[in-house]
Design a protein around this motif. Structure first.
Motif, PDB file in Angstrom:
ATOM      1  N   ARG A   1       0.831  -1.205   0.000  1.00 29.38           N
ATOM      2  CA  ARG A   1       0.000   0.000   0.000  1.00 29.38           C
ATOM      3  C   ARG A   1       0.871   1.264   0.000  1.00 29.38           C
ATOM      4  N   GLU A   2       2.041   1.200   0.633  1.00 18.90           N
ATOM      5  CA  GLU A   2       2.946   2.341   0.646  1.00 18.90           C
ATOM      6  C   GLU A   2       3.387   2.688  -0.776  1.00 18.90           C
ATOM      7  N   LEU A   3       3.731   1.665  -1.542  1.00 17.93           N
ATOM      8  CA  LEU A   3       4.171   1.884  -2.923  1.00 17.93           C
ATOM      9  C   LEU A   3       3.008   2.349  -3.793  1.00 17.93           C
ATOM     10  N   TYR A   4       1.811   1.865  -3.487  1.00 18.66           N
ATOM     11  CA  TYR A   4       0.628   2.287  -4.244  1.00 18.66           C
ATOM     12  C   TYR A   4       0.347   3.771  -4.008  1.00 18.66           C
ATOM     13  N   LEU A   5       0.456   4.209  -2.756  1.00 17.51           N
ATOM     14  CA  LEU A   5       0.235   5.616  -2.441  1.00 17.51           C
ATOM     15  C   LEU A   5       1.313   6.499  -3.067  1.00 17.51           C
ATOM     16  N   LEU A   6       2.545   6.017  -3.050  1.00 14.32           N
ATOM     17  CA  LEU A   6       3.654   6.740  -3.666  1.00 14.32           C
ATOM     18  C   LEU A   6       3.422   6.877  -5.174  1.00 14.32           C
ATOM     19  N   LYS A   7       2.885   5.822  -5.762  1.00 18.11           N
ATOM     20  CA  LYS A   7       2.581   5.821  -7.195  1.00 18.11           C
ATOM     21  C   LYS A   7       1.638   6.960  -7.558  1.00 18.11           C
ATOM     22  N   HIS A   8       0.579   7.113  -6.800  1.00 12.60           N
ATOM     23  CA  HIS A   8      -0.433   8.097  -7.157  1.00 12.60           C
ATOM     24  C   HIS A   8      -0.078   9.510  -6.692  1.00 12.60           C
ATOM     25  N   GLU A   9       0.888   9.641  -5.806  1.00 10.14           N
ATOM     26  CA  GLU A   9       1.338  10.979  -5.428  1.00 10.14           C
ATOM     27  C   GLU A   9       2.369  11.517  -6.419  1.00 10.14           C
ATOM     28  N   PHE A  10       3.276  10.639  -6.887  1.00  6.98           N
ATOM     29  CA  PHE A  10       4.362  11.086  -7.764  1.00  6.98           C
ATOM     30  C   PHE A  10       4.190  10.658  -9.221  1.00  6.98           C
ATOM     31  N   GLY A  11       3.127   9.889  -9.522  1.00 11.74           N
ATOM     32  CA  GLY A  11       2.870   9.505 -10.905  1.00 11.74           C
ATOM     33  C   GLY A  11       3.890   8.535 -11.468  1.00 11.74           C
ATOM     34  N   ILE A  12       4.361   7.604 -10.635  1.00 11.44           N
ATOM     35  CA  ILE A  12       5.284   6.572 -11.099  1.00 11.44           C
ATOM     36  C   ILE A  12       4.701   5.207 -10.745  1.00 11.44           C
ATOM     37  N   SER A  13       5.158   4.167 -11.399  1.00 12.07           N
ATOM     38  CA  SER A  13       4.653   2.831 -11.117  1.00 12.07           C
ATOM     39  C   SER A  13       5.142   2.344  -9.759  1.00 12.07           C
ATOM     40  N   MET A  14       4.468   1.335  -9.223  1.00 15.69           N
ATOM     41  CA  MET A  14       4.921   0.723  -7.979  1.00 15.69           C
ATOM     42  C   MET A  14       6.290   0.100  -8.168  1.00 15.69           C
ATOM     43  N   ALA A  15       6.522  -0.484  -9.335  1.00 14.95           N
ATOM     44  CA  ALA A  15       7.826  -1.086  -9.632  1.00 14.95           C
ATOM     45  C   ALA A  15       8.922  -0.022  -9.617  1.00 14.95           C
ATOM     46  N   ALA A  16       8.636   1.131 -10.212  1.00  8.14           N
ATOM     47  CA  ALA A  16       9.620   2.214 -10.222  1.00  8.14           C
ATOM     48  C   ALA A  16       9.870   2.721  -8.805  1.00  8.14           C
ATOM     49  N   GLY A  17       8.811   2.788  -8.001  1.00  5.37           N
ATOM     50  CA  GLY A  17       8.971   3.199  -6.610  1.00  5.37           C
ATOM     51  C   GLY A  17       9.845   2.227  -5.837  1.00  5.37           C
ATOM     52  N   LEU A  18       9.702   0.937  -6.155  1.00  5.62           N
ATOM     53  CA  LEU A  18      10.526  -0.083  -5.510  1.00  5.62           C
ATOM     54  C   LEU A  18      11.993   0.092  -5.908  1.00  5.62           C
ATOM     55  N   PHE A  19      12.237   0.351  -7.174  1.00  8.19           N
ATOM     56  CA  PHE A  19      13.594   0.631  -7.641  1.00  8.19           C
ATOM     57  C   PHE A  19      14.181   1.836  -6.900  1.00  8.19           C
ATOM     58  N   ARG A  20      13.367   2.894  -6.788  1.00  4.27           N
ATOM     59  CA  ARG A  20      13.866   4.106  -6.143  1.00  4.27           C
ATOM     60  C   ARG A  20      14.175   3.871  -4.667  1.00  4.27           C
ATOM     61  N   ALA A  21      13.380   3.025  -3.999  1.00 10.38           N
ATOM     62  CA  ALA A  21      13.639   2.722  -2.596  1.00 10.38           C
ATOM     63  C   ALA A  21      15.016   2.089  -2.432  1.00 10.38           C
ATOM     64  N   ALA A  22      15.376   1.200  -3.372  1.00 14.57           N
ATOM     65  CA  ALA A  22      16.697   0.566  -3.321  1.00 14.57           C
ATOM     66  C   ALA A  22      17.795   1.556  -3.695  1.00 14.57           C
ATOM     67  N   GLN A  23      17.562   2.354  -4.751  1.00 10.57           N
ATOM     68  CA  GLN A  23      18.572   3.314  -5.189  1.00 10.57           C
ATOM     69  C   GLN A  23      18.833   4.379  -4.132  1.00 10.57           C
ATOM     70  N   ALA A  24      17.815   4.703  -3.330  1.00 14.92           N
ATOM     71  CA  ALA A  24      17.975   5.706  -2.276  1.00 14.92           C
ATOM     72  C   ALA A  24      18.535   5.113  -0.991  1.00 14.92           C
ATOM     73  N   GLY A  25      18.787   3.813  -0.991  1.00 17.67           N
ATOM     74  CA  GLY A  25      19.372   3.155   0.170  1.00 17.67           C
ATOM     75  C   GLY A  25      18.393   2.857   1.279  1.00 17.67           C
ATOM     76  N   VAL A  26      17.089   2.964   0.978  1.00 16.47           N
ATOM     77  CA  VAL A  26      16.071   2.705   1.992  1.00 16.47           C
ATOM     78  C   VAL A  26      15.953   1.203   2.259  1.00 16.47           C
ATOM     79  N   ILE A  27      16.019   0.396   1.227  1.00 12.61           N
ATOM     80  CA  ILE A  27      15.962  -1.059   1.371  1.00 12.61           C
ATOM     81  C   ILE A  27      17.206  -1.674   0.744  1.00 12.61           C
ATOM     82  N   SER A  28      17.520  -2.886   1.142  1.00 16.82           N
ATOM     83  CA  SER A  28      18.687  -3.589   0.608  1.00 16.82           C
ATOM     84  C   SER A  28      18.370  -4.177  -0.762  1.00 16.82           C
ATOM     85  N   GLU A  29      19.418  -4.543  -1.509  1.00  9.77           N
ATOM     86  CA  GLU A  29      19.226  -5.192  -2.799  1.00  9.77           C
ATOM     87  C   GLU A  29      18.531  -6.539  -2.628  1.00  9.77           C
ATOM     88  N   ALA A  30      18.841  -7.224  -1.531  1.00  5.16           N
ATOM     89  CA  ALA A  30      18.220  -8.526  -1.280  1.00  5.16           C
ATOM     90  C   ALA A  30      16.711  -8.368  -1.080  1.00  5.16           C
TER      91      ALA A  30
END
Length: 359
Positions: free
Chosen positions: A253-282
């Motif tokens: 749901r967090e990624l879904y809300l991020l999607k509709h606030e910033f106009g990006i896909s949930m998949a892209a939001g997941l990529f950004r979470a990793a690129q920003a160091g919020v989550i690990s690659e694993a």
């Protein structure tokens, strides 16, 4: 020449010469002569051709502009698109680009600024991580801050990048391209893809314009443009503000809300979470595996992000009409409308207003 226009309109309609002959009752040989300029259609034949090709007769009669060519093209996700389909897309793009150039020539002073790469973009970019800073600098120079960009097309056009929404056949793997037409920087995007994909494509093509000739030899341009696109649409600091600086789990749901606030896909939001160091690659890999297992790799859950629309061309047509640069007939031709439809749009009747909203 009328032959060039018939050829372009036929390709845009996805018709072979024989298919066009069947629809118009004009022989294959005669059509071939029309396209090669050795024979000129009669008025009756022009009407048949315009109906079959879905264009106005004025389009077929409009003089060809020699300078309107698609140059310095960068395609996105096009490698498996058949040449016949690319020809069809290109024909549609050239028609729209030609109308753009014709419209701009009407103005005594050029009404659109020339695109320029912001001075903050480094001359040499040596690693992908540096693209985070590039995206932040461009946003800052364009006065965008770190908030969501509500209308990306309007933002790009405001910086001198013309955006053309292309008609793309169903089930065609084509998102967009970047290039130049008549010296003007142009981004082409499919108007039939979901809004989140459309926005990512627009940002990706912006990347091609910003990064051209600036990447170190060991950097892949497509990878760099993808990274820049993500960082431009969803800045790293915004990721931290919305998801935190470090997480060991995420809710969909967090990624879904991020999607509709910033106009990006949930998949892209997941990529950004990793690129920003919020989550690990694993964790990113585990979440992507679950995402595809749920079938969200092709269609994500919930309401899709609405596609964007460009209004700049229409605005400039009506501005030219108000300034007496053109008459009603020319305005209708530039907008690709019938005289009656144009009158409805201009008078803001209910039908005309609805039609304008869906241009």
């Amino acid at each position: 020449m009328i032959g060039i226009r018939i050829t372009r309109a036929r390709k845009a309609a996805g018709l072979s010469l024989r298919a066009l002959a069947e629809q118009t009752g004009v022989s294959h040989t005669t059509l071939n002569k029309f396209e090669h300029g050795t024979l000129t259609p009669s008025s009756e034949q022009l009407i048949k051709l315009s109906r079959a090709l879905g264009v106005r007769t004025e389009y077929l009669l409009r003089p060809e502009r020699a300078e309107v060519e698609l140059e310095e093209v960068e395609y996105r996700k096009h490698t498996k698109t058949p040449k016949k389909v690319l020809d069809r897309i290109t024909a549609d793009v050239l028609d729209q680009a030609e109308r753009w150039m014709e419209l701009l020539d009407l103005y005594p002073e050029f009404p659109i600024k020339q695109f320029a790469v912001p001075a903050s973009v480094p001359k040499v970019i040596t690693d992908y991580e540096q693209l985070e800073e590039v995206a932040e600098a461009v946003r800052r120079e364009w006065g965008l801050g770190e908030n969501p960009i509500p209308d990306l097309i309007d933002t790009l056009e405001g910086e001198g990048l013309l955006v053309i929404l292309a008609t793309v056949p169903d089930r065609t793997r084509f998102d967009g391209l970047a290039g130049k037409v008549g010296g003007q920087q142009v981004i082409v995007v499919s108007k039939s893809i979901p809004g989140d994909r459309q926005r990512l494509t627009l940002a990706h093509e912006l990347g091609h314009r910003l990064l051209a000739g600036r990447l170190a030899a060991d950097l892949n341009e497509e990878t760099a443009c993808n990274r820049l696109a993500g960082a431009f649409l969803l800045p790293r600091r915004a990721v931290h503000e919305h998801l935190g600086s470090h997480r060991t789990a995420l809710e969909w749901r967090e990624l879904y809300l991020l999607k509709h606030e910033f106009g990006i896909s949930m998949a892209a939001g997941l990529f950004r979470a990793a690129q920003a160091g919020v989550i690990s690659e694993a964790l990113k890999k585990r979440l992507f595996a679950e995402l595809y297992k749920r079938g969200w790799g092709k269609v994500e859950p919930g309401t899709p992000v609405k596609p964007e629309h460009s209004v700049l061309f229409e605005q400039l047509v009506y501005r030219a009409l108000a300034e007496d640069f053109i008459g009603q007939s020319k305005a209708a031709e530039l907008l690709g409308m019938s005289a009656s439809q144009f009158q409805q749009n201009r008078s803001l009747t209910e039908t005309g207003t609805d039609a304008a909203a869906h241009q």
